[in-house]
Design a protein around this motif. Sequence first.
Motif, PDB file in Angstrom:
ATOM      1  N   THR A   1       0.603  -1.425  -0.059  1.00 41.68           N
ATOM      2  CA  THR A   1       0.073   0.068   0.091  1.00 41.68           C
ATOM      3  C   THR A   1       0.660   1.135   0.080  1.00 41.68           C
ATOM      4  O   THR A   1       0.324   2.435  -0.382  1.00 41.68           O
ATOM      5  N   GLY A   2       2.090   1.025   0.568  1.00 43.22           N
ATOM      6  CA  GLY A   2       2.878   2.256   0.596  1.00 43.22           C
ATOM      7  C   GLY A   2       2.884   3.154   2.037  1.00 43.22           C
ATOM      8  O   GLY A   2       3.442   3.998   2.215  1.00 43.22           O
TER       9      GLY A   2
ATOM     10  N   THR B   1      -2.064   2.870   9.079  1.00 33.75           N
ATOM     11  CA  THR B   1      -2.892   3.568   8.145  1.00 33.75           C
ATOM     12  C   THR B   1      -2.810   3.104   6.862  1.00 33.75           C
ATOM     13  O   THR B   1      -2.609   2.116   6.405  1.00 33.75           O
ATOM     14  N   SER B   2      -3.611   4.009   6.050  1.00 35.85           N
ATOM     15  CA  SER B   2      -3.948   3.725   4.875  1.00 35.85           C
ATOM     16  C   SER B   2      -4.057   4.734   3.924  1.00 35.85           C
ATOM     17  O   SER B   2      -4.278   5.835   4.337  1.00 35.85           O
ATOM     18  N   PRO B   3      -3.907   4.628   2.480  1.00 37.47           N
ATOM     19  CA  PRO B   3      -3.781   5.500   1.784  1.00 37.47           C
ATOM     20  C   PRO B   3      -5.004   6.313   1.697  1.00 37.47           C
ATOM     21  O   PRO B   3      -6.240   5.647   1.927  1.00 37.47           O
TER      22      PRO B   3
ATOM     23  N   ILE C   1      -0.851   9.371   0.595  1.00 43.48           N
ATOM     24  CA  ILE C   1      -0.124   8.823   1.532  1.00 43.48           C
ATOM     25  C   ILE C   1       0.225   9.726   2.628  1.00 43.48           C
ATOM     26  O   ILE C   1       1.218  10.372   2.308  1.00 43.48           O
ATOM     27  N   GLU C   2      -0.331   9.801   3.831  1.00 44.63           N
ATOM     28  CA  GLU C   2       0.028  10.844   4.836  1.00 44.63           C
ATOM     29  C   GLU C   2       1.136  10.462   5.771  1.00 44.63           C
ATOM     30  O   GLU C   2       2.134  11.234   6.242  1.00 44.63           O
TER      31      GLU C   2
ATOM     32  N   GLY D   1       7.039   4.776   1.077  1.00 45.55           N
ATOM     33  CA  GLY D   1       5.854   5.134   0.551  1.00 45.55           C
ATOM     34  C   GLY D   1       5.564   4.449  -1.053  1.00 45.55           C
ATOM     35  O   GLY D   1       4.422   4.616  -1.425  1.00 45.55           O
ATOM     36  N   LYS D   2       6.677   3.800  -1.562  1.00 47.49           N
ATOM     37  CA  LYS D   2       6.586   3.258  -2.829  1.00 47.49           C
ATOM     38  C   LYS D   2       5.739   2.044  -3.017  1.00 47.49           C
ATOM     39  O   LYS D   2       4.904   1.733  -4.165  1.00 47.49           O
TER      40      LYS D   2
END
Length: 379
Positions: free
Chosen positions: A159-160, A165-167, A206-207, A215-216
Amino acid sequence: MPEKRDYYEVLGVQKGASDAEIKRAYHKTAKQYHPDLHPNDKECEEKFKECNEAYEVLSDPDKKARYDQFGFAGVDPNYAAGQGGYGGGFGFDGDIDLGDIFSSFFGGGFGSGGRNPNAPRRGRDIKISLSITFEEAAKGCKKNVDVPRVEDCSECAGTGAAKGTSPKTCPQCGGRGVVNVQQRTAFGVMNSQHSCTNCGGTGKIIEKPCPKCSGKGKVRRKNKVEINVPAGIDDGQVINMRGHGDSGFNGGQNGDLKIAVSIKKHKYFERDGFNVWYDKHVSFIEAILGAELKVPTLDGDVKYTLPAGTQPGEVFKLKGKGIERLNSIGRGDELVRIVVDIPTTLSDEQKALLLQFDKSYTPPKGGGKEGFFDKFKKK
């Protein structure tokens, strides 16, 4: 970029040729320009690469279909951009939606109006080279190799986003990855689509990025892959392992691993299709009187009775001692060519004995007046 030759022209076949015709043409062309036969010949080296490139495309049904429809632009995303001609510099591959191109000019309305950045996408293919021995190619083998490939990050499951957390959906483009832009021109107001700068065209924000992949969502690591090399494979052929390439995006399938096989030259065997040639050296006495020979094969040494009076250059066959037929049953033959070694240094006594024998030799009926050793001198 130098202008490419049509792939069908490279292999010398007509468009619409069958898979078998393409394969035969490839074997013939690759053998003609193989670097081992033309060391330090740059022109042959380039033609050999050109031949492999053509076969890689025409032997793959998907690539062949794209090439037949779009030409080089269908299989090489860099081609059209380097030509500066038809197509305005756009390439094409399996990850590009032609709708994106048209929508950038006409503001959508072509197909789905642009590619969904969150739609499943296939991963890229990986290409490697594998060098094997003559015997391994003839009988098949297994090879373990380390292959670097792109995979989903194990920390964030691709997800990165950091754990917990989630995008989030990008508020600027609504998750589409593109935004509509109006431009006033001499022809009126033109609508176009551009990649969203807020999310970089991904449609997601993506916070808190995953620390492992930054984050990739993807990481590169080496994987040990067992390659099953089939018996009878030829030099320059490509083994395709589906699903062993880079991982896909958004649940898309993995790419493939393509292994280009290079076969090392043998010390004394020479391949001819599925047959094997071997030059057996014998003395002229053995050729005259006959002899029990020990002949090497891919299965070890075998005995062969050389008939008396064997002529230089004669060929005898060891049936079934050649190379296993690729993806089939049976084997080719070993063809043994007799090379008669004529001594270059003789004592006076040996010369006298040979001259005495030559004078007493009676040639076969209708064979003329030549001496026995004259036939060897002509070879």
